[in-house]
Write a protein that holds these residues in place. Structure first.
Motif, short mmCIF file in Angstrom:
data_model
loop_
_atom_site.label_atom_id
_atom_site.label_comp_id
_atom_site.label_asym_id
_atom_site.label_seq_id
_atom_site.Cartn_x
_atom_site.Cartn_y
_atom_site.Cartn_z
N ALA A 1 0.88 -1.28 0.06
CA ALA A 1 0.13 -0.06 0.01
C ALA A 1 0.90 1.34 0.02
O ALA A 1 0.56 2.02 -0.65
CB ALA A 1 -0.93 -0.12 1.20
N ALA A 2 2.03 1.33 0.86
CA ALA A 2 2.75 2.38 0.78
C ALA A 2 3.27 2.52 -0.60
O ALA A 2 3.51 3.68 -0.87
CB ALA A 2 3.78 2.25 1.87
N LEU A 3 3.73 1.44 -1.18
CA LEU A 3 4.30 1.61 -2.55
C LEU A 3 3.41 2.16 -3.44
O LEU A 3 3.83 2.99 -4.28
CB LEU A 3 5.33 0.41 -3.17
CG LEU A 3 6.39 -0.21 -2.23
CD1 LEU A 3 6.52 -1.68 -2.70
CD2 LEU A 3 7.65 0.52 -2.48
N GLN A 4 2.26 1.81 -3.45
CA GLN A 4 1.23 2.41 -4.53
C GLN A 4 1.04 3.79 -4.18
O GLN A 4 0.71 4.54 -5.13
CB GLN A 4 0.01 1.47 -4.41
CG GLN A 4 -0.11 0.04 -4.88
CD GLN A 4 -1.08 -0.75 -4.70
OE1 GLN A 4 -2.11 -0.15 -4.28
NE2 GLN A 4 -1.22 -1.69 -4.82
N LEU A 5 1.03 4.13 -2.72
CA LEU A 5 0.75 5.67 -2.53
C LEU A 5 1.95 6.24 -2.75
O LEU A 5 1.81 7.55 -3.42
CB LEU A 5 0.49 5.75 -1.04
CG LEU A 5 -0.94 5.15 -0.43
CD1 LEU A 5 -0.85 5.34 1.11
CD2 LEU A 5 -1.99 5.82 -0.95
N GLU A 6 3.10 5.89 -2.88
CA GLU A 6 4.21 6.54 -3.29
C GLU A 6 4.41 6.78 -4.85
O GLU A 6 4.68 7.89 -5.07
CB GLU A 6 5.51 5.79 -2.84
CG GLU A 6 7.00 6.43 -3.21
CD GLU A 6 8.14 5.80 -2.78
OE1 GLU A 6 9.26 6.27 -2.84
OE2 GLU A 6 7.96 4.78 -2.13
N GLN A 7 3.90 5.63 -5.45
CA GLN A 7 4.01 5.83 -6.91
C GLN A 7 2.72 6.95 -7.27
O GLN A 7 3.12 7.74 -8.11
CB GLN A 7 3.51 4.46 -7.61
CG GLN A 7 4.61 3.47 -7.63
CD GLN A 7 4.28 2.14 -7.97
OE1 GLN A 7 3.08 2.03 -8.29
NE2 GLN A 7 5.31 1.20 -7.99
N GLU A 8 1.61 6.95 -6.60
CA GLU A 8 0.61 7.84 -7.18
C GLU A 8 1.06 9.20 -6.60
O GLU A 8 0.88 10.03 -7.34
CB GLU A 8 -0.69 7.48 -6.32
CG GLU A 8 -1.36 6.23 -6.81
CD GLU A 8 -2.62 5.96 -5.84
OE1 GLU A 8 -3.06 6.55 -4.96
OE2 GLU A 8 -3.23 4.86 -6.19
N ASN A 9 1.69 9.58 -5.37
CA ASN A 9 2.37 10.49 -4.98
C ASN A 9 3.31 11.21 -6.06
O ASN A 9 3.23 12.56 -6.35
CB ASN A 9 2.80 10.36 -3.66
CG ASN A 9 3.03 11.95 -2.92
OD1 ASN A 9 2.66 12.84 -3.43
ND2 ASN A 9 4.18 11.99 -2.00
N ALA A 10 4.24 10.27 -6.55
CA ALA A 10 5.03 10.59 -7.62
C ALA A 10 4.18 11.11 -8.87
O ALA A 10 4.68 12.30 -9.21
CB ALA A 10 6.04 9.56 -7.67
N LYS A 11 3.23 10.53 -9.21
CA LYS A 11 2.78 10.82 -10.23
C LYS A 11 2.08 12.26 -10.21
O LYS A 11 2.14 13.07 -11.46
CB LYS A 11 1.68 9.87 -11.04
CG LYS A 11 2.50 8.54 -11.32
CD LYS A 11 1.38 7.58 -12.18
CE LYS A 11 1.93 6.30 -12.75
NZ LYS A 11 2.79 5.69 -11.93
N LEU A 12 1.37 12.56 -9.10
CA LEU A 12 0.82 13.80 -8.76
C LEU A 12 1.73 14.92 -8.63
O LEU A 12 1.48 16.12 -9.23
CB LEU A 12 -0.09 13.60 -7.46
CG LEU A 12 -1.24 12.88 -7.58
CD1 LEU A 12 -1.95 12.60 -6.15
CD2 LEU A 12 -2.26 13.42 -8.56
N ARG A 13 2.88 14.60 -8.15
CA ARG A 13 4.23 15.68 -8.23
C ARG A 13 4.42 15.89 -9.72
O ARG A 13 4.79 17.10 -9.83
CB ARG A 13 5.24 15.28 -7.35
CG ARG A 13 5.07 15.05 -5.90
CD ARG A 13 6.21 14.94 -4.83
NE ARG A 13 7.29 13.92 -5.30
CZ ARG A 13 7.04 12.68 -4.74
NH1 ARG A 13 6.14 12.78 -3.73
NH2 ARG A 13 7.89 11.75 -5.08
N ASP A 14 4.62 14.92 -10.29
CA ASP A 14 5.12 15.12 -12.00
C ASP A 14 3.69 15.96 -12.33
O ASP A 14 4.30 16.99 -13.34
CB ASP A 14 5.02 13.85 -12.56
CG ASP A 14 6.25 13.05 -12.22
OD1 ASP A 14 7.18 13.76 -11.63
OD2 ASP A 14 6.47 11.72 -12.34
#
Length: 301
Positions: free
Chosen positions: A99-112
């Motif tokens: 779950a943390a990895l998925q949130l991290e990926q989503e957070n990275a995409k949103l930051r992008d």
């Protein structure tokens, strides 16, 4: 033979009884001695204990071994329970890690998405990708924003890096995005730094070909491709990708958008663009009223 067996039994039975009586008398004597409260008897008891008890280590060895076995079994049982508890916690930690990895990926995409520099006159709304078409003949995705959010047919969509496609079909709560790789996609583009105009033509592959190029000799692999804004299809300056060359020598587009992991799309509100009256229709320039009146007016006699 029978007589000898009878004689031996006659001697054995009284001997057993005598030994039993002696043992009972000794035990009674020890009991009474241990019950007497006298300093002299106390010294005797201490001497007996000091003499007898150390020599009984061999007799206590099985008892000690049994006690150690019981302790080891209880310790093993506690270790097993702790191991099971640790396994359960490890499974929970694994789920939390995913779950943390998925949130991290989503957070990275949103930051992008937040880091993309756009025309300050453009506003946008971000939607979540719900599903794709799943067809080899149609490249499209569905996002969770629609007419209730003000979405209009023909608006451009981007991920965190580059252009993905355009809105083609709007519902109350969802919209369909036709991607640049779709066979119906035709995007006017400019190749930098040469400034050559071209069309990015979708052919259902991950690298759309570049057609109608003015002067191919001025274009090199690695050149930047952006939207030209011709025909008011898209706002100018949106990043599409880079020029690439296939083994056959044909120029193609290496798209900047990550089509393999589309989770969020940014829909650009381009209020200056021409609206599409029907899904997937061409965007044509408006005809000035004066020209329309002159064309429809009857010639004077």
């Amino acid at each position: 033979m029978a007589k000898n067996g009878t004689n031996s039994e006659d001697y054995t039975t009284p001997l057993r009884r005598l030994l039993l009586a002696v043992v009972i008398l000794c035990l009674l004597g020890l009991f009474f001695i241990w019950r007497i409260d006298s300093p002299r008897v106390e010294r005797f008891r201490a001497a007996v204990i000091d003499t007898v008890i150390p020599s009984f280590d061999w007799a206590m060895a099985p008892v000690t071994a049994t006690v150690n076995i019981v302790r080891d079994f209880r310790s093993y049982q506690r270790i097993y329970e702790q191991n099971q508890e640790l396994r359960r916690e490890l499974r929970q930690m694994t789920a939390w890690k995913e779950a943390a990895l998925q949130l991290e990926q989503e957070n990275a995409k949103l930051r992008d998405l937040n880091n993309v520099r756009l025309d300050p006159r453009l506003t946008y709304i971000t939607g979540v990708v719900l599903a794709d078409s799943g067809s080899p003949f149609r490249q499209s995705v569905l996002i969770n924003v629609g007419s209730r959010d003000g979405i209009v047919d023909g608006w451009a969509t981007m991920d965190g890096t580059g252009l993905v496609g355009r809105i083609s079909g709007v519902g109350p709560n969802t919209s369909r995005v036709i991607m640049l790789t779709d066979a119906t996609s035709r995007i006017p583009a400019t190749i930098q730094p040469s400034g050559q105009r071209a069309l990015i033509v979708g052919d259902n592959t991950s690298a759309p070909p570049i057609d109608f190029l003015e002067n191919p000799d001025q274009v090199r692999p690695g050149d930047r491709i952006v939207t030209s804004g011709d025909g008011d299809v898209f706002p100018p300056g949106l990043l599409i990708g880079q020029v690439a060359q296939d083994p056959g020598g044909r120029l193609r587009t290496r798209l900047a958008a990550d089509y393999e992991r589309l989770e969020f799309l940014r829909v650009l509100r381009d209020h200056g663009a021409r609206r599409v009256s029907s899904p997937s229709a061409l965007i044509l320039p408006e005809t000035p009223p004066g020209i329309t009146d002159a064309a429809t007016a009857e010639p004077q006699q």
